[in-house]
Motif scaffolding. Structure first.
Motif, PDB file in Angstrom:
ATOM      1  N   THR A  59       0.872  -1.114  -0.017  1.00 38.70           N
ATOM      2  CA  THR A  59       0.271   0.053   0.023  1.00 38.70           C
ATOM      3  C   THR A  59       1.064   1.262   0.002  1.00 38.70           C
ATOM      4  O   THR A  59       1.840   1.230   0.918  1.00 38.70           O
ATOM      5  N   PHE A  60       0.821   2.022  -1.041  1.00 40.55           N
ATOM      6  CA  PHE A  60       1.345   3.297  -1.134  1.00 40.55           C
ATOM      7  C   PHE A  60       0.590   4.413  -0.993  1.00 40.55           C
ATOM      8  O   PHE A  60      -0.506   4.599  -1.588  1.00 40.55           O
ATOM      9  N   SER A  61       0.721   5.417   0.045  1.00 39.96           N
ATOM     10  CA  SER A  61      -0.117   6.453  -0.021  1.00 39.96           C
ATOM     11  C   SER A  61       0.804   7.907   0.337  1.00 39.96           C
ATOM     12  O   SER A  61       2.014   7.845   0.689  1.00 39.96           O
ATOM     13  N   SER A  62      -0.020   8.964   0.029  1.00 35.97           N
ATOM     14  CA  SER A  62       0.782  10.307   0.464  1.00 35.97           C
ATOM     15  C   SER A  62      -0.247  11.306  -0.080  1.00 35.97           C
ATOM     16  O   SER A  62      -1.328  11.216  -0.441  1.00 35.97           O
ATOM     17  N   GLU A  63      -0.266  12.359   0.939  1.00 38.16           N
ATOM     18  CA  GLU A  63      -0.965  13.547   0.724  1.00 38.16           C
ATOM     19  C   GLU A  63      -0.320  14.226  -0.348  1.00 38.16           C
ATOM     20  O   GLU A  63       0.730  14.474  -0.703  1.00 38.16           O
ATOM     21  N   VAL A  64      -1.335  14.675  -1.286  1.00 38.75           N
ATOM     22  CA  VAL A  64      -1.119  15.370  -2.630  1.00 38.75           C
ATOM     23  C   VAL A  64      -2.006  16.675  -2.573  1.00 38.75           C
ATOM     24  O   VAL A  64      -3.182  16.595  -2.485  1.00 38.75           O
ATOM     25  N   THR A  65      -1.227  17.773  -2.806  1.00 33.54           N
ATOM     26  CA  THR A  65      -2.018  19.157  -3.272  1.00 33.54           C
ATOM     27  C   THR A  65      -1.636  19.494  -4.582  1.00 33.54           C
ATOM     28  O   THR A  65      -0.215  19.634  -4.917  1.00 33.54           O
ATOM     29  N   ALA A  66      -2.627  19.516  -5.434  1.00 33.79           N
ATOM     30  CA  ALA A  66      -2.410  19.874  -6.660  1.00 33.79           C
ATOM     31  C   ALA A  66      -1.722  21.274  -7.035  1.00 33.79           C
ATOM     32  O   ALA A  66      -1.050  21.468  -8.129  1.00 33.79           O
ATOM     33  N   GLY A  67      -2.101  22.235  -6.215  1.00 38.49           N
ATOM     34  CA  GLY A  67      -1.586  23.558  -6.585  1.00 38.49           C
ATOM     35  C   GLY A  67      -2.089  23.990  -8.029  1.00 38.49           C
ATOM     36  O   GLY A  67      -3.264  23.808  -8.263  1.00 38.49           O
ATOM     37  N   ASP A  68      -1.163  24.457  -8.719  1.00 33.58           N
ATOM     38  CA  ASP A  68      -1.780  24.879 -10.253  1.00 33.58           C
ATOM     39  C   ASP A  68      -1.193  23.835 -11.347  1.00 33.58           C
ATOM     40  O   ASP A  68      -1.328  24.268 -12.581  1.00 33.58           O
ATOM     41  N   ALA A  69      -0.637  22.740 -10.853  1.00 33.72           N
ATOM     42  CA  ALA A  69      -0.426  21.477 -11.769  1.00 33.72           C
ATOM     43  C   ALA A  69      -1.696  21.250 -12.819  1.00 33.72           C
ATOM     44  O   ALA A  69      -2.924  21.303 -12.256  1.00 33.72           O
ATOM     45  N   ARG A  70      -1.248  20.890 -13.791  1.00 36.76           N
ATOM     46  CA  ARG A  70      -2.528  20.383 -14.920  1.00 36.76           C
ATOM     47  C   ARG A  70      -2.832  19.130 -14.375  1.00 36.76           C
ATOM     48  O   ARG A  70      -4.357  18.861 -14.289  1.00 36.76           O
ATOM     49  N   ALA A  71      -2.111  18.258 -13.997  1.00 35.83           N
ATOM     50  CA  ALA A  71      -2.676  16.892 -13.188  1.00 35.83           C
ATOM     51  C   ALA A  71      -1.395  16.552 -12.166  1.00 35.83           C
ATOM     52  O   ALA A  71      -0.220  16.791 -12.382  1.00 35.83           O
ATOM     53  N   VAL A  72      -1.898  15.589 -11.277  1.00 37.36           N
ATOM     54  CA  VAL A  72      -1.028  15.145 -10.417  1.00 37.36           C
ATOM     55  C   VAL A  72      -1.038  13.690 -10.382  1.00 37.36           C
ATOM     56  O   VAL A  72      -2.347  13.213 -10.830  1.00 37.36           O
ATOM     57  N   GLY A  73      -0.429  12.789  -9.640  1.00 42.19           N
ATOM     58  CA  GLY A  73      -0.440  11.462  -9.580  1.00 42.19           C
ATOM     59  C   GLY A  73       0.600  10.555  -8.734  1.00 42.19           C
ATOM     60  O   GLY A  73       1.581  11.287  -8.395  1.00 42.19           O
ATOM     61  N   LEU A  74       0.252   9.456  -8.788  1.00 46.09           N
ATOM     62  CA  LEU A  74       1.294   8.447  -8.090  1.00 46.09           C
ATOM     63  C   LEU A  74       1.596   7.278  -8.942  1.00 46.09           C
ATOM     64  O   LEU A  74       0.506   6.646  -9.633  1.00 46.09           O
ATOM     65  N   TYR A  75       2.966   7.137  -9.124  1.00 44.40           N
ATOM     66  CA  TYR A  75       3.252   5.856  -9.789  1.00 44.40           C
ATOM     67  C   TYR A  75       3.388   4.945  -8.946  1.00 44.40           C
ATOM     68  O   TYR A  75       3.622   4.906  -7.717  1.00 44.40           O
ATOM     69  N   PHE A  76       3.120   3.493  -9.416  1.00 44.95           N
ATOM     70  CA  PHE A  76       3.302   2.163  -8.435  1.00 44.95           C
ATOM     71  C   PHE A  76       3.557   1.284  -9.542  1.00 44.95           C
ATOM     72  O   PHE A  76       3.275   1.122 -10.513  1.00 44.95           O
ATOM     73  N   GLY A  77       4.080   0.266  -8.968  1.00 44.06           N
ATOM     74  CA  GLY A  77       4.660  -0.906  -9.834  1.00 44.06           C
ATOM     75  C   GLY A  77       5.509  -0.721 -10.896  1.00 44.06           C
ATOM     76  O   GLY A  77       5.214  -1.322 -12.024  1.00 44.06           O
ATOM     77  N   LEU A  78       6.470   0.561 -10.791  1.00 46.70           N
ATOM     78  CA  LEU A  78       7.283   1.021 -11.804  1.00 46.70           C
ATOM     79  C   LEU A  78       8.606  -0.214 -11.917  1.00 46.70           C
ATOM     80  O   LEU A  78       9.245  -0.214 -11.046  1.00 46.70           O
ATOM     81  N   ALA A  79       8.477  -0.727 -12.924  1.00 43.48           N
ATOM     82  CA  ALA A  79       9.613  -1.595 -13.226  1.00 43.48           C
ATOM     83  C   ALA A  79      10.400  -1.364 -14.364  1.00 43.48           C
ATOM     84  O   ALA A  79      11.783  -1.624 -14.435  1.00 43.48           O
TER      85      ALA A  79
END
Length: 185
Positions: A59-79
């Motif tokens: 389980t991967f979690s984080s607080e995310v505040t988008a600010g003025d970004a067009r989009a935000v996200g979390l990567y996972f399972g990155l091989a």
């Protein structure tokens, strides 16, 4: 009784990141107890990764505040650069102009949208985003409620169920903040 995972990693970004952070693009720094990202003027994304390729069933979690970004996200399972999953939230990649939450699986040249939902993004406040991976099942929760889920059983998926985690920000010259990274197994 309270059950705790048997192993976990936490980073509150009070000073320098406690987990090694590999920045692939954008500018990243810690300030005021947050990890801040800014997409460079000539770039489309800011990307920072942490963790190990062997991580699985987490389980991967984080607080995310988008600010003025067009989009935000979390990567996972990155091989690797073309083998990952991404939870993305913000401006639609389509032509409708609306904001969406999207769950993507990328394997080589193929990008598959596993799940998607219209979801306005309150850019001025932190959202607790959590990704659960378990033997091919993926669920993304936002602020304690399941937002998206999918099965990661396609070609190449055994590699995608394990891998590193990270942060994603979109929009040239734009920024977002992250805090309280937690990975538990």
């Amino acid at each position: 009784a309270r059950l705790e995972p048997y192993r976990w990693f936490v980073d509150e970004y009070n000073d320098t990141p406690s987990l090694p952070l590999e920045t692939l693009s954008g500018r990243w720094d810690t300030r005021d107890g947050e990890l801040r990202a800014r997409v460079g003027a000539g770039e489309q994304h800011a990307i920072a990764l942490t963790g190990c390729a062997q991580w699985s069933g987490y389980t991967f979690s984080s607080e995310v505040t988008a600010g003025d970004a067009r989009a935000v996200g979390l990567y996972f399972g990155l091989a690797g650069p073309q083998q990952y999953c991404l939870f993305r939230w913000g401006g639609s990649r389509g032509d409708d102009g609306g904001e969406r939450q999207e769950l993507w699986r990328v394997c080589g040249e193929s990008a598959e949208l596993l799940d998607s939902a219209a979801a306005p993004l309150d850019r001025g406040r932190p959202h607790e985003v959590s990704v659960v991976t378990d033997r091919g099942y993926v669920a993304v929760s936002v602020d304690g409620r399941i937002a998206l889920e999918g099965l990661d059983l396609g070609a190449g998926s055994p590699q995608l169920r394990s891998g590193r985690v990270g942060y994603h920000v979109e929009g040239a010259g734009r920024g977002a903040t992250f805090d309280n990274l937690r990975v538990s197994f």
